[in-house]
Motif scaffolding. Structure first.
Motif, PDB file in Angstrom:
ATOM      1  N   LEU A 156       1.223  -5.964  -8.103  1.00  0.00           N
ATOM      2  CA  LEU A 156       1.381  -4.822  -8.013  1.00  0.00           C
ATOM      3  C   LEU A 156       1.754  -4.191  -9.672  1.00  0.00           C
ATOM      4  O   LEU A 156       1.536  -3.045  -9.819  1.00  0.00           O
ATOM      5  CB  LEU A 156       2.524  -4.263  -7.109  1.00  0.00           C
TER       6      LEU A 156
ATOM      7  N   MET B 198       2.237   1.906  -3.315  1.00  0.00           N
ATOM      8  CA  MET B 198       1.167   2.320  -4.446  1.00  0.00           C
ATOM      9  C   MET B 198       1.230   3.872  -3.956  1.00  0.00           C
ATOM     10  O   MET B 198       1.429   4.638  -4.984  1.00  0.00           O
ATOM     11  CB  MET B 198      -0.093   1.700  -4.046  1.00  0.00           C
ATOM     12  N   ARG B 199       1.411   4.297  -2.791  1.00  0.00           N
ATOM     13  CA  ARG B 199       0.981   5.647  -2.601  1.00  0.00           C
ATOM     14  C   ARG B 199       2.318   6.361  -2.867  1.00  0.00           C
ATOM     15  O   ARG B 199       2.157   7.473  -3.660  1.00  0.00           O
ATOM     16  CB  ARG B 199       0.685   5.937  -1.023  1.00  0.00           C
TER      17      ARG B 199
ATOM     18  N   TRP C 104      -8.014  -5.277  -3.966  1.00  0.00           N
ATOM     19  CA  TRP C 104      -7.266  -5.851  -2.776  1.00  0.00           C
ATOM     20  C   TRP C 104      -8.074  -7.442  -2.454  1.00  0.00           C
ATOM     21  O   TRP C 104      -7.366  -8.345  -2.278  1.00  0.00           O
ATOM     22  CB  TRP C 104      -7.170  -5.173  -1.383  1.00  0.00           C
TER      23      TRP C 104
ATOM     24  N   ARG D 160       0.773  -1.171  -0.040  1.00  0.00           N
ATOM     25  CA  ARG D 160      -0.012  -0.117  -0.169  1.00  0.00           C
ATOM     26  C   ARG D 160       0.799   1.207  -0.022  1.00  0.00           C
ATOM     27  O   ARG D 160       0.559   2.171  -0.663  1.00  0.00           O
ATOM     28  CB  ARG D 160      -0.979   0.012   1.246  1.00  0.00           C
TER      29      ARG D 160
ATOM     30  N   ALA E 243      -7.798  -0.131  -6.086  1.00  0.00           N
ATOM     31  CA  ALA E 243      -7.207  -1.411  -6.415  1.00  0.00           C
ATOM     32  C   ALA E 243      -7.956  -2.672  -5.916  1.00  0.00           C
ATOM     33  O   ALA E 243      -8.535  -2.616  -4.738  1.00  0.00           O
ATOM     34  CB  ALA E 243      -5.717  -1.433  -5.559  1.00  0.00           C
TER      35      ALA E 243
ATOM     36  N   SER F 118      -3.660   5.095  -6.746  1.00  0.00           N
ATOM     37  CA  SER F 118      -4.659   5.148  -5.916  1.00  0.00           C
ATOM     38  C   SER F 118      -4.686   3.918  -5.044  1.00  0.00           C
ATOM     39  O   SER F 118      -4.719   2.511  -5.870  1.00  0.00           O
ATOM     40  CB  SER F 118      -5.868   5.314  -6.415  1.00  0.00           C
ATOM     41  N   THR F 119      -4.726   3.676  -3.781  1.00  0.00           N
ATOM     42  CA  THR F 119      -4.823   2.427  -3.241  1.00  0.00           C
ATOM     43  C   THR F 119      -6.474   2.002  -2.913  1.00  0.00           C
ATOM     44  O   THR F 119      -6.522   1.020  -2.501  1.00  0.00           O
ATOM     45  CB  THR F 119      -4.407   2.421  -1.756  1.00  0.00           C
ATOM     46  N   GLU F 120      -7.185   3.086  -3.193  1.00  0.00           N
ATOM     47  CA  GLU F 120      -8.737   2.928  -2.915  1.00  0.00           C
ATOM     48  C   GLU F 120      -9.269   2.195  -4.097  1.00  0.00           C
ATOM     49  O   GLU F 120     -10.344   1.451  -3.832  1.00  0.00           O
ATOM     50  CB  GLU F 120      -9.478   3.955  -2.567  1.00  0.00           C
TER      51      GLU F 120
END
Length: 214
Positions: free
Chosen positions: A209, A169-170, A181, A166, A179, A175-177
């Motif tokens: 990733l 990615m940041r 997961w 995470r 993805a 965006s981590t939102e």
């Protein structure tokens, strides 16, 4: 539809916050242990200290006044736990804390609480809580043990791997939102970690990733 007596779950950040535990028995010892695990600034007031509480306090960052509780002792505290074997005293502490707007828990007396304490399972930074709203602590403890058996040490490794992913990615501006997961968690990563193939699990996560950046 709202459930009668439903409680709103929160995770309090108590690091460095002044917290008071009144009582010196085994119950008080468990409350002190829970607060110290959160790095709270813990103070204990009790006329007598049980062996369990003595052991919990040994070498720990907590202070003790070995005397009886007096009205006004809770002034300046962020949170108070009344854990004496004197029901009337616990109710008196509750009334005083409630009037002062201080969060208070009275052991084994949900009616004298502004918050209740769930059973807790910790695995590294993972915390799972179980509560019956004070209606059956025994059931909460039983459920806790069932969850504890399923939540093995592999989950500690998994959460650290996902946290690192995470942050990567940041750092790259992604965006981590958005993805997916869930697809990672539904893969065989957990089984790979559980069977000791952590490097393979990490490779799978890195491949996932990379696929996001395509």
């Amino acid at each position: 539809m709202p459930v009668a007596g439903a409680q709103y779950p929160v995770n309090l950040i108590l690091a460095g916050k002044r917290c008071l535990v009144v009582g010196g028995g085994p119950v008080a010892a468990r409350k002190v242990a829970g607060l110290l695990a959160c790095d709270a600034d813990v103070h204990v007031i009790a006329a007598h200290l049980s062996p369990e509480l003595d052991a919990e306090l040994a070498g720990r960052k907590a202070s003790v006044d070995q005397r009886s509780y007096q009205s006004g002792d809770l002034a300046g505290y962020h949170l108070v736990i009344a854990a004496t074997d004197d029901h009337a005293l616990n109710r008196s502490i509750f009334a005083e804390a409630e009037a002062a707007g201080t969060w208070v828990n009275s052991a084994d007396d949900p009616a004298s609480c502004t918050f209740t304490l769930p059973s807790i399972v910790r695995r590294g930074s993972i915390m799972v809580t179980v509560s019956t709203g004070g209606r059956s602590p025994a059931l909460a403890a039983w459920l806790k043990h069932r969850i504890e058996a399923d939540l093995g040490p592999e989950f500690e490794v998994l959460v650290e791997m996902l946290s690192a992913a995470r942050e990567d990615m940041r750092a790259s501006g992604r965006s981590t939102e958005q993805a997916d997961w869930q697809s990672v968690l539904d893969s065989d990563m957990l089984e790979l970690i559980k069977t000791g193939r952590v490097s393979v699990a990490r490779e799978h996560l890195e491949s996932w990733l990379l696929s996001l950046s395509d």
